[in-house]
Design a protein around this motif. Structure first.
Motif, PDB file in Angstrom:
ATOM      1  N   UNK A 129       0.833  -1.202   0.000  1.00  0.00           N
ATOM      2  CA  UNK A 129       0.000   0.000   0.000  1.00  0.00           C
ATOM      3  C   UNK A 129       0.868   1.252   0.000  1.00  0.00           C
ATOM      4  N   UNK A 130       1.909   1.250   0.819  1.00  0.00           N
ATOM      5  CA  UNK A 130       2.771   2.419   0.899  1.00  0.00           C
ATOM      6  C   UNK A 130       3.574   2.618  -0.384  1.00  0.00           C
ATOM      7  N   UNK A 131       4.069   1.530  -0.984  1.00  0.00           N
ATOM      8  CA  UNK A 131       4.847   1.651  -2.213  1.00  0.00           C
ATOM      9  C   UNK A 131       4.016   2.226  -3.359  1.00  0.00           C
ATOM     10  N   UNK A 132       2.734   1.895  -3.390  1.00  0.00           N
ATOM     11  CA  UNK A 132       1.865   2.393  -4.459  1.00  0.00           C
ATOM     12  C   UNK A 132       1.158   3.689  -4.081  1.00  0.00           C
ATOM     13  N   UNK A 133       1.308   4.142  -2.858  1.00  0.00           N
ATOM     14  CA  UNK A 133       0.632   5.352  -2.425  1.00  0.00           C
ATOM     15  C   UNK A 133      -0.849   5.153  -2.194  1.00  0.00           C
ATOM     16  N   UNK A 206       4.040   3.893  -8.929  1.00  0.00           N
ATOM     17  CA  UNK A 206       5.470   3.613  -8.845  1.00  0.00           C
ATOM     18  C   UNK A 206       5.731   2.130  -9.034  1.00  0.00           C
ATOM     19  N   UNK A 207       6.908   1.831  -9.519  1.00  0.00           N
ATOM     20  CA  UNK A 207       7.283   0.434  -9.727  1.00  0.00           C
ATOM     21  C   UNK A 207       7.460  -0.255  -8.386  1.00  0.00           C
ATOM     22  N   UNK A 208       6.846  -1.401  -8.248  1.00  0.00           N
ATOM     23  CA  UNK A 208       6.986  -2.156  -7.011  1.00  0.00           C
ATOM     24  C   UNK A 208       8.338  -2.845  -6.996  1.00  0.00           C
ATOM     25  N   UNK A 209       9.054  -2.660  -5.959  1.00  0.00           N
ATOM     26  CA  UNK A 209      10.283  -3.409  -5.749  1.00  0.00           C
ATOM     27  C   UNK A 209       9.897  -4.795  -5.259  1.00  0.00           C
ATOM     28  N   UNK A 210       9.900  -5.777  -6.172  1.00  0.00           N
ATOM     29  CA  UNK A 210       9.388  -7.091  -5.831  1.00  0.00           C
ATOM     30  C   UNK A 210      10.183  -7.738  -4.711  1.00  0.00           C
ATOM     31  N   UNK A 211      11.500  -7.465  -4.681  1.00  0.00           N
ATOM     32  CA  UNK A 211      12.298  -8.072  -3.627  1.00  0.00           C
ATOM     33  C   UNK A 211      11.883  -7.552  -2.262  1.00  0.00           C
ATOM     34  N   UNK A 212      11.584  -6.236  -2.197  1.00  0.00           N
ATOM     35  CA  UNK A 212      11.138  -5.665  -0.933  1.00  0.00           C
ATOM     36  C   UNK A 212       9.765  -6.220  -0.565  1.00  0.00           C
TER      37      UNK A 212
END
Length: 431
Positions: A129-133, A206-212
């Motif tokens: 949720x935070x990564x995508x805003x 934003x691009x999701x950092x899949x590793x994170x």
């Protein structure tokens, strides 16, 4: 005289619980005992308490071993692949993330604990949720919806309704399974709609950092996990759920045998078994204590004729044309009333009186119980200020409590109304 005494006992009990003057356990023992003594019926109190506790014993036993069972299989790692799988499936589309949030909460809440559901679901999903805003209120709402509609035979509200009205959990729950399915369809539809709305709001994702993102679900191996026994644990859990839903066996017996089985299979050493029991003993014993206290309360109230007298007096206040509609009234108001009553005071203090009144108009107690479960600390618990889980889901989601309540309340109330319509259509409650 008895009716006034019953009203005073129930009123005082509700007041001391709601104002935190006494714990529910203490209130449900001390208040009716004092009331019976003041009414000159103290001689019958010991026998009435024993009778009430005897009736409550199977429910209390089921609850204790249900907590132990789900605690042990969770310790063994049954839920870990489910969390990882949901995180892999949701991807980066908000409409999939919100549906995945509800799915994860639904699966985690199979143990019947709202606190455990939120403790696992929210931290697992919050990074996405935070990564995508995305709006964190949606995270809290989707988790709350799934947990609230998931009222299973071993969850607190169902057990309380069963204990208060001396019904089996199968009698209450089995006819409501189609209603719950309708409620879950609404949950996932609402989650998808909220996700679609977020997609429109977010102009650039934003691009999701899949590793994170995956790191939130993958941690260091837990020494308690038993990955080789996952499928066996899952098969045992599904068998327990099937037996509970169909009512083919006594619930207390099912959970007692299942708990002993998963303990022996996953933790063969006696010292490991003792450690797992001790790890989950506190919540099990707390709820068992409340249930036995409720047995004392209902034993005194019924044995002294107080509930019957109060119900008889209340009948005169109900218009003849409204008697058959009592379950409908309970269903519609159950979710909002979760903001005013804690689960113990409602199910053990109010519900028996309502059921007695409804019985005078030919309404079966099971209908009143089923109506209450459409909202009273099922759908209503995630926003009630009287339940710790409300503060937990808001805190873990990092949003203000008021913001969570304002956002989630309409969705949760809508779930109650949808399930009430389904119950009407299926004839579980009448117009």
């Amino acid at each position: 005289m008895l009716a006034l005494g019953a009203l005073a006992i129930v009123g005082v009990m509700l007041a001391v619980i709601l104002t935190n003057r006494l714990s529910p356990l203490a209130a449900m023992i001390l208040i009716p005992v004092a009331g019976a003594l003041l009414l000159g019926q103290g001689a019958g109190v010991p026998g009435w308490i024993i009778a009430g506790v005897t009736k409550i014993a199977p429910v209390a036993g089921m609850f204790v071993f249900a907590i132990l069972f789900f605690g042990v299989v969770s310790d063994a790692g049954l839920l870990a692949p489910l969390v990882s799988g949901v995180l892999r499936l949701v991807g980066r589309r908000p409409s999939r993330i919100t549906v995945g949030t509800s799915l994860l909460a639904l699966l985690i809440h199979l143990d019947g604990s709202g606190a455990v559901c939120f403790l696992i679901t929210v931290p697992a999903m919050l990074p996405l949720y935070d990564q995508l805003g995305m709006d964190r209120r949606i995270l809290a709402c989707c988790a709350s919806l799934a947990a609230g509609v998931n009222f299973l035979p071993w969850t607190g509200p169902t057990l309380r309704a069963s204990a208060a009205l001396h019904l089996t959990t199968a009698q209450i729950f089995a006819p409501m399974l189609p209603v719950q399915i309708v409620g879950l369809i609404f949950v996932f539809g609402a989650a998808w709609w909220m996700g679609r709305r977020e997609e429109k709001r977010l102009t650039a994702l934003p691009t999701i950092d899949r590793e994170i993102a995956q790191a939130t679900a993958v941690s260091a191996p837990d020494p308690l996990h038993r990955p080789r026994l996952f499928w066996l644990n899952l098969a045992i859990t599904l068998a327990v759920i099937a037996l509970m839903v169909t009512g083919k066996a006594e619930p207390a017996v099912v959970f007692m045998v299942a708990t002993a089985l998963v303990l022996a299979i996953n933790y063969p050493r006696a010292e490991d078994q003792r450690a797992r029991i001790e790890a989950h003993a506190r919540p099990a014993m707390m709820m068992a204590g409340i249930l036995f206290a409720a047995g004392a309360f209902t034993g005194i109230m019924n044995g002294a004729g107080l509930i019957h007298a109060l119900a008889q007096s209340s009948v005169a206040l109900v218009p003849s044309g409204m008697g058959a509609r009592i379950p409908l009234l309970v269903a519609v108001t159950s979710m909002p009333l979760s903001m005013l009553f804690d689960p113990d005071s409602f199910y053990f203090g109010v519900l028996p009186v309502v059921a007695q009144v409804a019985g005078h108009f030919g309404v079966a107690p099971v209908q009143v119980a089923q109506a209450a479960l459409l909202g009273m600390h099922t759908v209503g618990f995630p926003v009630s200020p009287l339940t710790p889980a409300t503060f937990l889901v808001a805190g873990l989601s990092r949003i203000e409590l008021g913001a969570h309540q304002r956002f989630a309340f309409p969705w949760l109330f809508a779930a109650t109304l949808v399930m009430t319509l389904a119950a009407l259509a299926l004839g579980l409650i009448g117009l």
